[in-house]
Design an enzyme around this catalytic site. Structure first.
Site, PDB file in Angstrom:
ATOM      1  N   ASN A   1      -6.159   8.483   3.693  1.00  0.00           N
ATOM      2  CA  ASN A   1      -5.497   7.887   4.848  1.00  0.00           C
ATOM      3  C   ASN A   1      -5.725   8.775   6.062  1.00  0.00           C
ATOM      4  OD1 ASN A   1      -3.255   5.954   5.989  1.00  0.00           O
ATOM      5  ND2 ASN A   1      -2.706   8.015   6.655  1.00  0.00           N
ATOM      6  N   GLU A   2      -6.346   8.196   7.078  1.00  0.00           N
ATOM      7  CA  GLU A   2      -6.523   8.825   8.384  1.00  0.00           C
ATOM      8  C   GLU A   2      -7.099  10.249   8.327  1.00  0.00           C
ATOM      9  OE1 GLU A   2      -2.913   8.528  10.659  1.00  0.00           O
ATOM     10  OE2 GLU A   2      -2.960   6.341  10.646  1.00  0.00           O
TER      11      GLU A   2
ATOM     12  N   GLU B   1      -2.264  -0.307   8.593  1.00  0.00           N
ATOM     13  CA  GLU B   1      -1.065   0.122   9.305  1.00  0.00           C
ATOM     14  C   GLU B   1      -1.097  -0.443  10.713  1.00  0.00           C
ATOM     15  OE1 GLU B   1      -0.016   4.268   9.601  1.00  0.00           O
ATOM     16  OE2 GLU B   1      -0.561   4.670   7.512  1.00  0.00           O
TER      17      GLU B   1
ATOM     18  N   TYR C   1      -2.576   1.695  16.335  1.00  0.00           N
ATOM     19  CA  TYR C   1      -1.324   1.624  17.085  1.00  0.00           C
ATOM     20  C   TYR C   1      -1.580   1.416  18.574  1.00  0.00           C
ATOM     21  CZ  TYR C   1       0.885   3.132  12.778  1.00  0.00           C
ATOM     22  OH  TYR C   1       1.315   3.191  11.479  1.00  0.00           O
TER      23      TYR C   1
ATOM     24  N   HIS D   1      -2.475  10.943   1.252  1.00  0.00           N
ATOM     25  CA  HIS D   1      -1.815  10.720   2.537  1.00  0.00           C
ATOM     26  C   HIS D   1      -1.154  12.032   2.970  1.00  0.00           C
ATOM     27  CE1 HIS D   1      -0.038   7.383   5.217  1.00  0.00           C
ATOM     28  NE2 HIS D   1       0.280   8.541   5.786  1.00  0.00           N
TER      29      HIS D   1
ATOM     30  N   ASN E   1      -6.054   1.531  10.478  1.00  0.00           N
ATOM     31  CA  ASN E   1      -4.746   1.857  11.035  1.00  0.00           C
ATOM     32  C   ASN E   1      -4.891   1.878  12.547  1.00  0.00           C
ATOM     33  OD1 ASN E   1      -3.970   2.226   8.408  1.00  0.00           O
ATOM     34  ND2 ASN E   1      -3.443   4.392   8.619  1.00  0.00           N
TER      35      ASN E   1
ATOM     36  N   ARG F   1       0.855  -1.193   0.000  1.00  0.00           N
ATOM     37  CA  ARG F   1       0.000   0.000   0.000  1.00  0.00           C
ATOM     38  C   ARG F   1       0.883   1.233   0.000  1.00  0.00           C
ATOM     39  NH1 ARG F   1      -2.730   3.888   3.546  1.00  0.00           N
ATOM     40  NH2 ARG F   1      -1.385   3.240   5.252  1.00  0.00           N
TER      41      ARG F   1
ATOM     42  N   TRP G   1       3.370  -1.125   9.201  1.00  0.00           N
ATOM     43  CA  TRP G   1       3.988   0.175   9.019  1.00  0.00           C
ATOM     44  C   TRP G   1       5.334   0.102   9.739  1.00  0.00           C
ATOM     45  CZ3 TRP G   1       2.812   4.341   6.107  1.00  0.00           C
ATOM     46  CH2 TRP G   1       3.637   5.458   6.278  1.00  0.00           C
TER      47      TRP G   1
END
Length: 458
Positions: free
Chosen positions: A179-180, A360, A303, A135, A301, A91, A408
């Protein structure tokens, strides 16, 4: 994981048990254009808002994206790394100002040709390209015309999406619009002051991005009839930092802004309840139908959870709260909570009813460097990936429809305001020489992929 044990001294974890991951599960890596490409002043590329921001002196060490990982010139070497890793998909994002230097109007053929070369190289290596349209590197020329605060950007973005679909749609079938968006909206510098005066700008911004998404989906459907389209969103639990009523209420509110302000209208057709009235002033007849276009997959995504408190003087009351001392952290102070990852996968799978791809997930460090032998033994990252991939397997066991996982990132890269001081890569970049050094996590992840696909591990 003992928070007092240095990651470099921990034993290397084995491979996670993948009892519920199917053989056709997609393993990949992710990147973004501004973070790796470099060549910001070459072959007709226009300036982006991040080129401009890097000149303000507010990025760590005055770092810029001018060279980054020099991927623009070294993409063949990087694709060879992916092939050695054994991933099935990559990606990456298109740099909007590389293909449309002013954001609209004249097309830059040299910029389009770069992505032709990259896609050809990926396909020759047996790796499927997944394109993300945006992005964060908005053309500066469009920012000068109001950027995401100008409703005209809906048409600009649709025209850009149509260009990408027409150019690459015969070879690329997987597309993400953004993205995000929850991150580049909540933390936009285009709002000016980070106080309550920015609240209405945030709401206008959110709605315009959602409209642009819907218009881009239509443009991609027109140009790539068999496209598989989704959104990539940064979605994680939002926890109050105390049991105060105002912190509990703020956490619920930020959950709607951070996690659901884009995914709810795009996948479900309406804004989440706690922010619906605030958005209403910007919604015109037909807008919600334009936003709610059919989508094929959900990109996650993730984390770590976010801990917040109520700050009445900050934009939408968003304040940063203390993290529990009992929870282990990465070297950059992000909490390590694989159970939260498992629960989030279950939640988004149920809430949105689409196949989920983890687009991610990774571990950031500011202490990594080669040892005396030249190797980078990143045990902390391996431990993190082991526990999070195990959480993914547990989510599938609980019924989550998860079909892919992208680390990521392939390479250490430009990490926004942290510059080059934070490393997320499976591959160490010596920025002085641009030498690529696969870390211990690179070989570990390669073994996980081989194991998952029924092959022998090293």
């Amino acid at each position: 994981m003992d928070t007092l044990t240095p990651p470099t001294q921990m034993p290397m974890p084995g491979h996670p048990s993948l009892l519920h991951v199917k053989p056709d599960f997609i393993w990949g890596v992710s990147s973004s254009s501004f973070q790796i490409e470099g060549a910001t002043n070459e072959d007709g590329r226009g300036a982006s808002i991040w080129d401009t921001y890097c000149r303000t002196g507010q990025v760590a060490n005055n770092d810029t994206g001018d060279v980054a990982c020099d991927h623009y010139h070294r993409y063949k070497e990087d694709v060879a790394l992916m092939k050695a890793l054994g991933v099935q998909a990559y990606r990456f994002s298109i740099a909007w100002p590389r293909v449309l230097p002013l954001g609209d109007g004249a097309v830059n053929e040299a910029g389009l040709a770069f992505y032709d070369r990259l896609i050809d190289e990926l396909q020759a290596a047996g790796i499927e390209p997944w394109i993300c349209l945006y992005h964060w590197d908005l053309p500066q020329a469009l920012e000068d015309r109001g950027g995401w605060l100008n409703r005209d950007i809906v048409g600009w973005f649709a025209d850009y999406a149509r260009l990408i679909g027409e150019r690459y749609g015969k070879r690329v079938k997987r597309f993400a619009t953004f993205n995000e968006p929850g991150i580049f909206s909540l933390f936009s510098r285009s709002f000016g002051a980070r106080d309550r005066s920015a609240d209405d700008k945030l709401h206008r911004w959110i709605h315009h991005v959602n409209l642009a998404h819907g218009a881009a989906v239509d443009a991609l459907r027109e140009t790539v009839p068999d496209a598989q389209i989704g959104l990539v969103t940064n979605y994680q639990p939002i926890f109050p930092s105390s049991d105060k009523p105002e912190d509990i209420a703020e956490a619920a509110l930020i959950g709607d802004y951070w996690n659901c302000a884009f995914s709810d209208p795009q996948y479900l057709g309406e804004y989440p309840a706690l922010i619906r009235d605030a958005l209403a002033a910007h919604v015109r007849p037909g807008d919600m139908e334009q936003i709610h276009r059919p989508l094929d997959w959900f990109g996650l995504n993730h984390y770590s959870p976010v801990y917040i408190n109520s700050d009445p003087n900050a934009i939408i009351g968003l304040g940063w709260g203390a993290k529990p001392d009992s929870i282990p952290r990465t070297p950059i102070d992000w909490t390590i909570e694989p159970d939260a990852f498992r629960d989030t996968l279950i939640e988004v799978s149920r809430r949105y009813g689409k196949p989920v791809y983890v687009t991610e997930n990774g571990y950031g460090s500011n202490i990594e460097k080669p040892d005396d032998t030249g190797a980078v033994i990143d045990r902390g990252r391996v431990a993190f990936l082991h526990d999070y991939i195990s959480g993914l397997d547990a989510a599938i066991a609980a019924g989550a429809d998860v079909r892919g996982y992208f680390v990521w990132s392939l390479l250490d890269n430009f990490e926004w305001e942290s510059g080059y001081g934070v490393r997320f890569g499976l591959t160490y970049i010596d920025y002085a020489t641009q030498r690529r050094i696969p870390k211990a996590s690179f070989n570990w992840y390669a073994d996980v992929i081989r194991q998952a696909r029924g092959g022998a591990t090293a």
